[in-house]
Structure formats: structure tokens, C-alpha cells
Design a protein around this motif. Structure first.
Motif, short mmCIF file in Angstrom:
data_model
loop_
_atom_site.label_atom_id
_atom_site.label_comp_id
_atom_site.label_asym_id
_atom_site.label_seq_id
_atom_site.Cartn_x
_atom_site.Cartn_y
_atom_site.Cartn_z
N LYS A 11 0.83 -1.20 0.00
CA LYS A 11 0.00 0.00 0.00
C LYS A 11 0.87 1.25 0.00
O LYS A 11 1.83 1.34 0.75
N LEU A 12 0.47 2.24 -0.81
CA LEU A 12 1.13 3.54 -0.82
C LEU A 12 0.06 4.57 -0.46
O LEU A 12 -0.80 4.92 -1.27
N LYS A 13 0.09 5.06 0.81
CA LYS A 13 -1.00 5.87 1.33
C LYS A 13 -0.78 7.37 1.18
O LYS A 13 -1.68 8.16 1.49
N SER A 14 0.41 7.78 0.74
CA SER A 14 0.66 9.22 0.57
C SER A 14 1.46 9.43 -0.70
O SER A 14 2.10 8.51 -1.21
N PHE A 15 1.40 10.66 -1.17
CA PHE A 15 2.17 10.96 -2.37
C PHE A 15 3.66 10.94 -2.07
O PHE A 15 4.48 10.73 -2.95
N GLY A 16 4.03 11.14 -0.80
CA GLY A 16 5.42 10.99 -0.41
C GLY A 16 5.87 9.54 -0.56
O GLY A 16 6.98 9.26 -1.03
N ASN A 17 4.97 8.60 -0.15
CA ASN A 17 5.27 7.18 -0.33
C ASN A 17 5.43 6.84 -1.81
O ASN A 17 6.31 6.07 -2.20
N ILE A 18 4.55 7.42 -2.63
CA ILE A 18 4.60 7.16 -4.07
C ILE A 18 5.92 7.67 -4.67
O ILE A 18 6.58 6.98 -5.44
N GLY A 19 6.31 8.89 -4.28
CA GLY A 19 7.57 9.44 -4.79
C GLY A 19 8.77 8.62 -4.34
O GLY A 19 9.71 8.39 -5.11
N GLY A 20 8.74 8.17 -3.08
CA GLY A 20 9.84 7.35 -2.58
C GLY A 20 9.94 6.02 -3.32
O GLY A 20 11.05 5.54 -3.63
N SER A 21 8.77 5.42 -3.59
CA SER A 21 8.78 4.15 -4.33
C SER A 21 9.31 4.35 -5.74
O SER A 21 10.07 3.52 -6.26
N GLU A 22 8.91 5.46 -6.38
CA GLU A 22 9.38 5.73 -7.75
C GLU A 22 10.89 5.94 -7.78
O GLU A 22 11.56 5.53 -8.74
N LYS A 23 11.44 6.58 -6.75
CA LYS A 23 12.89 6.78 -6.72
C LYS A 23 13.63 5.45 -6.82
O LYS A 23 14.69 5.34 -7.44
N HIS A 24 13.05 4.42 -6.19
CA HIS A 24 13.68 3.09 -6.26
C HIS A 24 13.42 2.43 -7.60
O HIS A 24 14.37 2.00 -8.28
N VAL A 54 2.37 12.47 -10.37
CA VAL A 54 1.49 13.22 -11.27
C VAL A 54 0.51 12.28 -11.95
O VAL A 54 -0.69 12.58 -12.09
N LEU A 55 1.00 11.11 -12.40
CA LEU A 55 0.12 10.15 -13.06
C LEU A 55 -1.01 9.70 -12.12
O LEU A 55 -2.18 9.59 -12.52
N VAL A 56 -0.66 9.42 -10.88
CA VAL A 56 -1.67 8.97 -9.91
C VAL A 56 -2.67 10.09 -9.63
O VAL A 56 -3.89 9.86 -9.59
N LYS A 57 -2.18 11.31 -9.44
CA LYS A 57 -3.09 12.44 -9.19
C LYS A 57 -4.05 12.64 -10.35
O LYS A 57 -5.26 12.85 -10.14
N LEU A 74 -3.69 5.47 -1.92
CA LEU A 74 -3.69 6.19 -3.20
C LEU A 74 -3.23 5.31 -4.36
O LEU A 74 -3.64 5.50 -5.51
N CYS A 75 -2.33 4.39 -4.08
CA CYS A 75 -1.77 3.57 -5.15
C CYS A 75 -1.29 2.25 -4.54
O CYS A 75 -0.89 2.20 -3.37
#
Length: 606
Positions: A11-24, A54-57, A74-75
């Protein structure tokens, strides 16, 4: 060993989590266990290079009817892979390797499963090939089609029993998609719990895992195969296998990095040494350049006792303007100028060249006097080159009365056919001088060749060995040459290089006698006695160049130099000491054959 399907969800509950996952997953930050020499592939979302956030938003804004709850997921990050036995069946223990056709089949099946199950809700999917085992990260926005709201619980389950059922069905679905590839589902209903993606990476990069041996002990009525499948599907065993694979990959990368570091350090040392060498060479060049440069005239003027006033050097009745290496005296009784330190000293001191050099030596030392003398000699040389007339080369005066003797020498002693000797004579390529020398005319290679030299060969007496060049011959610009074969207007396609004019003629006559005709293509026969005089620019585009120098050490050495200058050239050696001797030997063979034929004819007539 049976390959198993692997599916995990995070689970990715925040856009911060989403950005961190994308960095990896997009490798926007350093990933220690990733091989930077291998490139990952985007499977879904390659047409839009926007940030994942941005895609998720955008997906949420366009599809949902209500603002997401504060605790909404969120994702969802879906991790898809298979056990190493599938990707590298020959040796599952080798990290970072895979069978390419198998990998492509896995990617095709997994992508189709994502598209069929989630459609455009899957906004991006990345294939990772830079870690131990190929795997996919898919980002799905969990939108409930009925309510048009975000609902990870509806799509993947929440917590407890309901979540286990949904994830089990999801694993059933994914395993069914991979089944045609020989990939099976793990033991259904086993006590192994689901591992989140984040936990999986933590396990892979953590301290060595410990095994609960009691939990893995054989059960009552359990067969060996069932025990094997249970152990193989165990979460801890899977994590340890992946951890070991990544550890091996990290060690391999560390070893490669160490080797690169050693090589880089060696290269650095070589470059530093080269820099020192270049600095030393540069210093030498500067010294040599200074040696060639004249003394500054303003320093010479100061030593001469002149003073600088109103941009002029004045004194002793002189008003001298200095401009670089030139000077001009504006004094009413002078009105003249010149250039260079020596001329300035001679002008002011009214002395000769020798006295000027001594004066400069007293003021500037030996090095300074030499600089001035070198500059003076360069100035004088330039004036001579520009003004001195050139003597035009003159061919030796022809003596027609001596031609018959020269012709007999070439035909009788050298074995050259009489008709070809006469042809060369009529073309003005060979004639006799007053010393009964055979004069071979050397010409340039222009469209209308001009005579700029001559090679002389003595013919008087029995053992005349005289040979040499006429005075004024320009050996680098003129050669004895002639052309045969093809049409007169055809471009030259073949060049034969020989040591002397007589060898050039002998080689051409040998070819004619062996072939019974002139060459089919335009051929240039050319006497080049030294590679220094080789016309490289004119010959470099001719495809067929034969180097027919003498078969001795000197000839072989010269041929090697020609090969470096004309890489398309090929060595050609004669059987005799030179080509003229081979022509004489061939003529002797023909006469013997003719004599034998006449004897046979006489015997038959009897």
C-alpha cells in the motif's frame, strides 16, 4: 525443480510514499544491489514520462467522484516475479543471469495479466533486470468501478481473513496466467504469510536470516515431495534464496568495481606520466621557439643608449620607430628602415655584421647573439628564396652519332627488343649524349609530362659501370616512366615500381613476351630507386601497385617502406638477380627451344 509464481502487494498511502517508491523503481536514487551496466524497461506508461505522483493524481482526478479519504490508499505497488529456477534453469544460484527467451515469455504473460485485470488503472509498470532475478513493479490506482472511489480493500482486501482470501484468488489468477510457461502456484493454504514489497527488500538487504528448524520438520504422513514443496514455498526460505542471490550479485559487482578501480588508478598513473612528458616537451619547444625568435628590438635600443620619448627611440641623431621586428629611422638625414637586432645595431653603430654580432654578445651573451644571428640568417634566406632566379633544368645535349652504339648496347647486351628501343627513342624517352651514355629522360606525372631530370647509363667499353643523374635533376619530382595497354586516354589502373629505367623496360618486355600482347588495362611502369622519391599522393588511389625491386636486402627494405606509404601495394620478386637478367635468361630459353625445334624439323626432313 519446479518454478513458482511470486506476487506481493504494498500500500502507498501518501504521495510521499509514491515518490519514494518511484525513486527506487525508476532508479532515481542509488540502489546498492542494482547492476548499473544493465538497463531496466518500462512496460506500461512509456508514452508519458511524467512523475509517478502526477500520473496517480491525474488518474484520481479524472476517474473518482469524491475527494479521497485521508487514510485512503492512493496507489498499490504490485510486485511480480518467479523463482530463480524459471529464469536460469541450468543454475538457479547465478544472480543477474537469465535465459532471454524465458524472460521475454514471462514479461509478455505478466503484462497481459496486468492489462486484462486492471486496464488503465495500471498507470505504470517497470521491468527490473539489474537485480538478482527479473521482476516487475506495477503501480495500480485502486478505483472501485461502482462507487468511483479509491478502495484498496475492495480490490486487494483489507486485513484478516478477507484479505487472505482476496490475495489467494489474486495469486491463483496470476499463477494461471504463468502456467503455460511451466510456472506453478506455491502451496495453497500454507501457513506462510504474505510479505510486503518493502519487507521483501528489507529481508534481502538485512543481516542473515535465521531458520525455525522445528517449523520445517517433517509432519506425520507427509511425503518427501510434499515436504520439499512446503520448504520451497516457505517465506523464510524464499527470502534467504533471494538474499543469497543478491549477496552473490553484490560480491560480483564489488569485485568488478575493485578491478575497475585498479585499472583506473593505473590509467591515472599513465596519464600523469604522460602529462609530465608533455610538460617537458612543451618546455623544450618553448626554449627552441625562443631560440628562433629574435631579440626584442626595444631591449637592443635601450642597450644602444637610445631613450624612449613620444613613442620613438631617440639619441645619437636618430629618431627610430619600432614595430615588432621592424624599425624605421625618421631622422632627416636617415629616412630608412630594416628589421632585426643585427640590422638595428649596424644602423645605429655604423658597423659591419661581424662587429654587430660581437656587440650583441657583450650585451646579451652567447645565447642572445645566437638568437639574433639565427633571425638574420632566416631573413636573408627568405630574401634569397624570393628574389634569386632559378636555373631551369637542361637535358644533356643529344649526340645522334652515338645513338647506334647506345641502341646496340640496349638490344644486344641488355636483350631489349629493338622495336621497343626505337619506340622509346622516337618518344624522346631515351637517347645518346656525347659520352655515349644512354640518357633516360625523367619527367613529372602531369597530363603533359615535363622533363625535369635525366638518368645516365654508360655504354662505352666492355665493363662500363657508370651510372648517375644529370646535374640539376629533381629526384623527388621526376621519374623515368612510360605507359602500355588499354587506351591512351584510359586512367592508370596498375603501377609497377622498379629500381632502374633498364629494369622498368625489361619488366614490361617480359610481360609482353609472356602474354603475347600489351596489358589489357592501362599500366604505368616507373623507375623509383628510393622510397624518398615515391610520389605517394599521385599513387595512393591506384588500386593495383606492384613493388618489383631487386630480391635482396636493400630491395626488401625499400619494399617494406613502400608498403607503409601505400598499403595497397604488393611485393613482386624476380627469380634472377634483377629483371634485366631475367629477361636475358628468358631470351636464352627461347633461343634454345627454337634451336631444338629446328633440329627436330631437320631430322624429320631427312
Amino acid at each position: 525443480m519446479v518454478a513458482l509464481a511470486i506476487l506481493r502487494v504494498e500500500k502507498l498511502k501518501s504521495f510521499g510514499n509514491i515518490g519514494g517508491s518511484e525513486k527506487h523503481t525508476a532508479r532515481l536514487q542509488d540502489t546498492p544491489n542494482a547492476d548499473t551496466t544493465k538497463k531496466n524497461i518500462r512496460l506500461i506508461g512509456m508514452e508519458d514520462d511524467s512523475l509517478l505522483e502526477v500520473l496517480v493524481k491525474n488518474k484520481i482526478a479524472k476517474t473518482t467522484l469524491h475527494k479521497p479519504r485521508k487514510d485512503a490508499v492512493l496507489c498499490s505497488d504490485i510486485f511480480l516475479s518467479a523463482s530463480p529456477e524459471y529464469f536460469r534453469p541450468d543454475d538457479p544460484s547465478k544472480p543477474g543471469e537469465w535465459d532471454n527467451p524465458r524472460m521475454l515469455d514471462f514479461v509478455k504473460a505478466s503484462r497481459s495479466w496486468l492489462v486484462n485485470n486492471y486496464g488503465d488503472k495500471c498507470v505504470r509498470a517497470e521491468l527490473h533486470l539489474d537485480e538478482a532475478t527479473p521482476h516487475i513493479h506495477a503501480y495500480v490506482v485502486p478505483i472501485n468501478e461502482k462507487t468511483k472511489q479509491l478502495s484498496h480493500k475492495e480490490m486487494f482486501g483489507g486485513n484478516g481473513r478477507a484479505a487472505s482470501i482476496k490475495l489467494s484468488k489474486l495469486q491463483d489468477s496470476y499463477a494461471a496466467a504463468l502456467a503455460p510457461l511451466g510456472i506453478e502456484r506455491g502451496v495453497k493454504g500454507s501457513k506462510a504469510t504474505h510479505t510486503k514489497v518493502k519487507e521483501y527488500y528489507q529481508a534481502v538487504n538485512s543481516e542473515p536470516l535465521s531458520l525455525e528448524l522445528d517449523r520445517l520438520a517433517p509432519r506425520t504422513d507427509e511425503t518427501a515431495q510434499q515436504l520439499y514443496e512446503r520448504i520451497k514455498a516457505d517465506r523464510a526460505i524464499q527470502d534467504i534464496n533471494h538474499q543469497l542471490a543478491d549477496r552473490r550479485l553484490s560480491l560480483s559487482q564489488s569485485h568488478r568495481a575493485e578491478q575497475k578501480a585498479i585499472a583506473s588508478d593505473k590509467l591515472r598513473q599513465q596519464l600523469e606520466q604522460r602529462v609530465l612528458e608533455l610538460e617537458a616537451e612543451n618546455f623544450q619547444w618553448r626554449q627552441q621557439t625562443n631560440q628562433l625568435r629574435d631579440l626584442p628590438l626595444v631591449d637592443v635600443a635601450w642597450e644602444l643608449g637610445l631613450h624612449h620619448e613620444e613613442k620613438k627611440w631617440k639619441g645619437h641623431g636618430h629618431i627610430i620607430n619600432i614595430d615588432g621586428e621592424k624599425f624605421y629611422d625618421f631622422a632627416p638625414d636617415q629616412q630608412k628602415g630594416s628589421g632585426g637586432a643585427i640590422d638595428l645595431v649596424m644602423h645605429v653603430n655604423q658597423c659591419n655584421l661581424r662587429q654587430a654580432v660581437v656587440w650583441l654578445h657583450e650585451r646579451f651573451g652567447e645565447a642572445g647573439a645566437e638568437r639574433a644571428a639565427i633571425a638574420k640568417s632566416r631573413q636573408v634566406t627568405a630574401e634569397i628564396i624570393q628574389l634569386e632566379p632559378r636555373d631551369k633544368f637542361r637535358l644533356p645535349v643529344e649526340d645522334k652519332s652515338k645513338w647506334s652504339s647506345v641502341s646496340n648496347y640496349l638490344t644486344q647486351k641488355r636483350g631489349i627488343p629493338e622495336n621497343f628501343v626505337e619506340l622509346l627513342h622516337k618518344r624522346g624517352l631515351v637517347y645518346a649524349d656525347d659520352q655515349q651514355n644512354a640518357v633516360f629522360v625523367m619527367r613529372n606525372l602531369g597530363e603533359e609530362p615535363q622533363a625535369i631530370g635525366a638518368f645516365l647509363r654508360g655504354t662505352r667499353g666492355e665493363n662500363n659501370t657508370f651510372k648517375g643523374y644529370e646535374k640539376g635533376t629533381v629526384r623527388r619530382e621526376g621519374w623515368f616512366h612510360f605507359r602500355l595497354g588499354g587506351q591512351p586516354t584510359d586512367p592508370v589502373e596498375k603501377v609497377v615500381l622498379l629500381k632502374s629505367p633498364i629494369d622498368a623496360v625489361s619488366f614490361a618486355m617480359l610481360e609482353y613476351q609472356l602474354r603475347g600482347d600489351v596489358p589489357p588495362n592501362r599500366t604505368l611502369y616507373m623507375a623509383v630507386d628510393n622510397p624518398k622519391s615515391l610520389p605517394v599522393e599521385q599513387l595512393q588511389n591506384i588500386p593495383n601497385v606492384q613493388v618489383a625491386f631487386d630480391p635482396d636486402d636493400a630491395g626488401n627494405a625499400a619494399a617494406r617502406v613502400v608498403k607503409e606509404l601505400l598499403p595497397q601495394s604488393k611485393r613482386l620478386k624476380c627469380k634472377a638477380t634483377d629483371w634485366n637478367q631475367q629477361l636475358l635468361d628468358y631470351g636464352q630459353q627461347l633461343r634454345q627451344q627454337q634451336q631444338q625445334q629446328r633440329q627436330q624439323d631437320d631430322e624429320l626432313s631427312l
